[in-house]
Design a protein around this motif. Structure first.
Motif, PDB file in Angstrom:
ATOM      1  N   ALA A  28       0.832  -1.206   0.000  1.00 37.20           N
ATOM      2  CA  ALA A  28       0.000   0.000   0.000  1.00 37.20           C
ATOM      3  C   ALA A  28       0.867   1.257   0.000  1.00 37.20           C
ATOM      4  O   ALA A  28       0.581   2.235  -0.701  1.00 37.20           O
ATOM      5  CB  ALA A  28      -0.932  -0.004   1.212  1.00 37.20           C
ATOM      6  N   GLU A  29       1.956   1.217   0.768  1.00 38.01           N
ATOM      7  CA  GLU A  29       2.867   2.355   0.847  1.00 38.01           C
ATOM      8  C   GLU A  29       3.509   2.629  -0.508  1.00 38.01           C
ATOM      9  O   GLU A  29       3.651   3.789  -0.926  1.00 38.01           O
ATOM     10  CB  GLU A  29       3.942   2.064   1.891  1.00 38.01           C
ATOM     11  CG  GLU A  29       4.925   3.193   2.140  1.00 38.01           C
ATOM     12  CD  GLU A  29       6.001   2.801   3.148  1.00 38.01           C
ATOM     13  OE1 GLU A  29       7.167   3.168   2.930  1.00 38.01           O
ATOM     14  OE2 GLU A  29       5.668   2.126   4.144  1.00 38.01           O
ATOM     15  N   ARG A  30       3.895   1.566  -1.212  1.00 39.51           N
ATOM     16  CA  ARG A  30       4.510   1.716  -2.534  1.00 39.51           C
ATOM     17  C   ARG A  30       3.560   2.426  -3.503  1.00 39.51           C
ATOM     18  O   ARG A  30       3.989   3.157  -4.397  1.00 39.51           O
ATOM     19  CB  ARG A  30       4.888   0.347  -3.110  1.00 39.51           C
ATOM     20  CG  ARG A  30       6.083  -0.306  -2.436  1.00 39.51           C
ATOM     21  CD  ARG A  30       6.248  -1.746  -2.920  1.00 39.51           C
ATOM     22  NE  ARG A  30       7.326  -2.421  -2.220  1.00 39.51           N
ATOM     23  CZ  ARG A  30       8.592  -2.400  -2.619  1.00 39.51           C
ATOM     24  NH1 ARG A  30       8.914  -1.751  -3.710  1.00 39.51           N
ATOM     25  NH2 ARG A  30       9.517  -3.042  -1.937  1.00 39.51           N
ATOM     26  N   HIS A  31       2.262   2.160  -3.350  1.00 44.90           N
ATOM     27  CA  HIS A  31       1.269   2.757  -4.246  1.00 44.90           C
ATOM     28  C   HIS A  31       0.648   4.028  -3.667  1.00 44.90           C
ATOM     29  O   HIS A  31      -0.276   4.576  -4.267  1.00 44.90           O
ATOM     30  CB  HIS A  31       0.171   1.728  -4.550  1.00 44.90           C
ATOM     31  CG  HIS A  31       0.644   0.585  -5.400  1.00 44.90           C
ATOM     32  ND1 HIS A  31       0.738   0.673  -6.773  1.00 44.90           N
ATOM     33  CD2 HIS A  31       1.067  -0.666  -5.071  1.00 44.90           C
ATOM     34  CE1 HIS A  31       1.188  -0.473  -7.260  1.00 44.90           C
ATOM     35  NE2 HIS A  31       1.399  -1.297  -6.250  1.00 44.90           N
ATOM     36  N   GLU A  32       1.136   4.436  -2.495  1.00 47.37           N
ATOM     37  CA  GLU A  32       0.636   5.635  -1.815  1.00 47.37           C
ATOM     38  C   GLU A  32      -0.848   5.521  -1.497  1.00 47.37           C
ATOM     39  O   GLU A  32      -1.619   6.477  -1.642  1.00 47.37           O
ATOM     40  CB  GLU A  32       0.916   6.891  -2.661  1.00 47.37           C
ATOM     41  CG  GLU A  32       2.419   7.119  -2.890  1.00 47.37           C
ATOM     42  CD  GLU A  32       2.712   8.391  -3.672  1.00 47.37           C
ATOM     43  OE1 GLU A  32       1.767   8.975  -4.247  1.00 47.37           O
ATOM     44  OE2 GLU A  32       3.887   8.801  -3.703  1.00 47.37           O
ATOM     45  N   TYR A  33      -1.260   4.309  -1.042  1.00 47.78           N
ATOM     46  CA  TYR A  33      -2.632   4.091  -0.615  1.00 47.78           C
ATOM     47  C   TYR A  33      -2.711   4.263   0.896  1.00 47.78           C
ATOM     48  O   TYR A  33      -1.979   3.580   1.631  1.00 47.78           O
ATOM     49  CB  TYR A  33      -3.106   2.671  -0.964  1.00 47.78           C
ATOM     50  CG  TYR A  33      -3.153   2.352  -2.448  1.00 47.78           C
ATOM     51  CD1 TYR A  33      -3.317   3.355  -3.396  1.00 47.78           C
ATOM     52  CD2 TYR A  33      -3.054   1.026  -2.887  1.00 47.78           C
ATOM     53  CE1 TYR A  33      -3.364   3.047  -4.751  1.00 47.78           C
ATOM     54  CE2 TYR A  33      -3.111   0.723  -4.234  1.00 47.78           C
ATOM     55  CZ  TYR A  33      -3.266   1.725  -5.161  1.00 47.78           C
ATOM     56  OH  TYR A  33      -3.316   1.419  -6.497  1.00 47.78           O
ATOM     57  N   PRO A  34      -3.593   5.124   1.401  1.00 47.58           N
ATOM     58  CA  PRO A  34      -3.743   5.274   2.855  1.00 47.58           C
ATOM     59  C   PRO A  34      -4.314   4.005   3.489  1.00 47.58           C
ATOM     60  O   PRO A  34      -5.131   3.318   2.875  1.00 47.58           O
ATOM     61  CB  PRO A  34      -4.730   6.442   2.996  1.00 47.58           C
ATOM     62  CG  PRO A  34      -4.764   7.103   1.654  1.00 47.58           C
ATOM     63  CD  PRO A  34      -4.453   6.043   0.652  1.00 47.58           C
ATOM     64  N   VAL A  35      -3.872   3.699   4.699  1.00 43.23           N
ATOM     65  CA  VAL A  35      -4.332   2.509   5.425  1.00 43.23           C
ATOM     66  C   VAL A  35      -4.755   2.904   6.836  1.00 43.23           C
ATOM     67  O   VAL A  35      -4.084   3.701   7.489  1.00 43.23           O
ATOM     68  CB  VAL A  35      -3.217   1.432   5.503  1.00 43.23           C
ATOM     69  CG1 VAL A  35      -3.644   0.270   6.392  1.00 43.23           C
ATOM     70  CG2 VAL A  35      -2.860   0.927   4.111  1.00 43.23           C
ATOM     71  N   GLU A  36      -5.888   2.358   7.298  1.00 41.12           N
ATOM     72  CA  GLU A  36      -6.334   2.541   8.683  1.00 41.12           C
ATOM     73  C   GLU A  36      -6.321   1.178   9.370  1.00 41.12           C
ATOM     74  O   GLU A  36      -6.981   0.254   8.889  1.00 41.12           O
ATOM     75  CB  GLU A  36      -7.751   3.096   8.731  1.00 41.12           C
ATOM     76  CG  GLU A  36      -7.928   4.512   8.236  1.00 41.12           C
ATOM     77  CD  GLU A  36      -9.383   4.924   8.296  1.00 41.12           C
ATOM     78  OE1 GLU A  36      -9.884   5.204   9.405  1.00 41.12           O
ATOM     79  OE2 GLU A  36     -10.022   4.941   7.222  1.00 41.12           O
ATOM     80  N   VAL A  37      -5.591   1.046  10.458  1.00 41.97           N
ATOM     81  CA  VAL A  37      -5.580  -0.202  11.223  1.00 41.97           C
ATOM     82  C   VAL A  37      -6.689  -0.114  12.272  1.00 41.97           C
ATOM     83  O   VAL A  37      -6.703   0.787  13.105  1.00 41.97           O
ATOM     84  CB  VAL A  37      -4.214  -0.441  11.901  1.00 41.97           C
ATOM     85  CG1 VAL A  37      -4.245  -1.736  12.715  1.00 41.97           C
ATOM     86  CG2 VAL A  37      -3.114  -0.507  10.849  1.00 41.97           C
ATOM     87  N   TYR A  38      -7.633  -1.074  12.225  1.00 41.59           N
ATOM     88  CA  TYR A  38      -8.779  -1.047  13.129  1.00 41.59           C
ATOM     89  C   TYR A  38      -8.547  -1.836  14.410  1.00 41.59           C
ATOM     90  O   TYR A  38      -8.956  -1.433  15.493  1.00 41.59           O
ATOM     91  CB  TYR A  38     -10.022  -1.616  12.420  1.00 41.59           C
ATOM     92  CG  TYR A  38     -10.649  -0.671  11.430  1.00 41.59           C
ATOM     93  CD1 TYR A  38     -10.557   0.708  11.587  1.00 41.59           C
ATOM     94  CD2 TYR A  38     -11.344  -1.159  10.324  1.00 41.59           C
ATOM     95  CE1 TYR A  38     -11.136   1.571  10.676  1.00 41.59           C
ATOM     96  CE2 TYR A  38     -11.943  -0.307   9.415  1.00 41.59           C
ATOM     97  CZ  TYR A  38     -11.835   1.060   9.595  1.00 41.59           C
ATOM     98  OH  TYR A  38     -12.419   1.909   8.692  1.00 41.59           O
TER      99      TYR A  38
END
Length: 367
Positions: free
Chosen positions: A154-164
């Motif tokens: 996700a970081e490589r593609h610059e996608y934001p991530v939320e850990v629940y």
């Protein structure tokens, strides 16, 4: 121009025309105009969730249009570069053109995969849950390795991530983790990762240095939207609150902010502890529960349809092996796509597996 090169350039241009047709550039431009109008409204941010969705769709739609128009420009520029280099007998220019042709072919193949994501929920964001399965502490460690793999991707593609929610194992690693990837087509892309992942290595937790096989399960769900109408009556759920556990900031272990929701008719349990307040954790847990119930509903409908057809649609559970000993290899058991560099794969270089998985799934659906 070399006939083989001319033929390939024509093929690349034809592939791009098909992509442009499937993605419907006129409709995409109209969608961007509508989203820009919506984003310019002064009261947009009165509803934060809706505003974020509009902003996200606008950014991703603009990126899609830019990617395709830039690809068309690259195809046209490449033809000119070959013509000029051949006319001037420029060997360096020809070498540069050959390198660009190889890059362009690879980029077009990746873009073509996007056109295969036409399922009902493929364009949605994704909720991913990873669970340690058989293998004890090695399985828990493997679950954490997989989480890092997806977060790096996700970081490589610059996608934001939320850990629940993160449930830590006693000795090392994770019992389970749930996170959301906030990118358009994240569900369609990552859904091919669902199933059991298998790790073979010399266990770092075994004093005798024996080889250990461990397993972790990956579940991928589409994020629910208001139009999905997933009704969950209050009487059907039990809400428990508890103190967060594991590493964290000052608020961890000090208040009963973590939330666990049990859907009593199905027995589905969802928890969230990574937000700052109990209300935020409950809202996040409800979103995950709705995603699970929506997917369960669609699976039941699909199973009924398969029963009417007289055929099943199961892809099998175990889907990928990561072998670190006695040799180095990662292999998808469905597509036979394999890579001899597990370190790179576990560092997030999984696009090849995702693309081959999406193509394989489309073939299965067509069959």
């Amino acid at each position: 121009m070399n006939p083989d090169v001319a033929s390939e350039l024509k093929e690349l241009s034809s592939t791009l025309e098909n992509i442009e047709s499937v993605m419907d550039l006129d409709a995409l431009r109209s969608k961007i105009t509508e989203l820009e109008t919506e984003a310019a409204k002064p009261d947009l941010w009165d509803n934060v969730e809706y505003a974020q969705r509009v902003s996200s769709q606008l950014v991703h739609s603009q990126a899609d249009l830019r990617r395709i128009t830039e690809m068309r420009q690259r195809v046209e520029d490449l033809e000119v570069l070959y013509e000029l280099s051949e006319a001037e007998a420029d060997s360096a220019g020809l070498a540069e053109a050959d390198e660009e042709r190889a890059r362009l072919r690879k980029d077009l193949e990746a873009l073509e995969v996007r056109t295969l994501l036409s399922g009902e929920y493929d364009s949605r964001e994704a909720v991913v849950t990873i669970r340690a399965e058989a293998g004890g502490v090695d399985a828990a460690d493997f679950a954490e390795m997989l989480m890092r793999m997806y977060l790096r991707w996700a970081e490589r593609h610059e996608y934001p991530v939320e850990v629940y929610d993160t449930s830590y194992a006693e000795e090392a690693g994770l019992k389970s983790v749930t996170f959301q990837v906030n990118a358009q087509y994240a569900y369609g892309t990552l859904s091919v990762e669902q199933g059991t992942h298998r790790l073979v290595r010399i266990s770092p937790f075994d004093n005798q240095g024996r080889r250990q096989t461990s397993f972790a399960g990956v579940e991928v769900l589409p994020v629910v939207e208001e139009t999905d109408h997933v009704e969950i009556p209050e009487k059907d759920i039990r809400v428990d609150v508890f103190r967060s556990s594991g590493p964290g900031g000052q608020s961890v272990n000090t208040t009963d902010s973590a939330v666990r929701i049990t859907h009593q008719p199905t027995g589905i349990v969802v928890s969230c502890q990574n937000e700052k307040s109990q209300l935020q954790n409950k809202a996040a847990a409800m979103r995950v529960l709705q995603s699970k119930l929506l997917t369960r509903q669609k699976e039941q409908e699909r199973a009924e349809l398969d029963a009417l057809k007289g055929s099943g649609s199961s892809w099998g559970n175990q889907m990928r092996s990561y072998v670190l000993h006695p040799y180095q290899m990662v292999k998808d058991l469905r597509t036979d796509h394999e890579v001899g560099n597990p370190e790179a794969v576990l560092d997030g270089e999984i696009d090849g597996f995702l693309e081959s998985g999406i193509r394989w799934r489309r073939q299965q659906e067509a069959a």
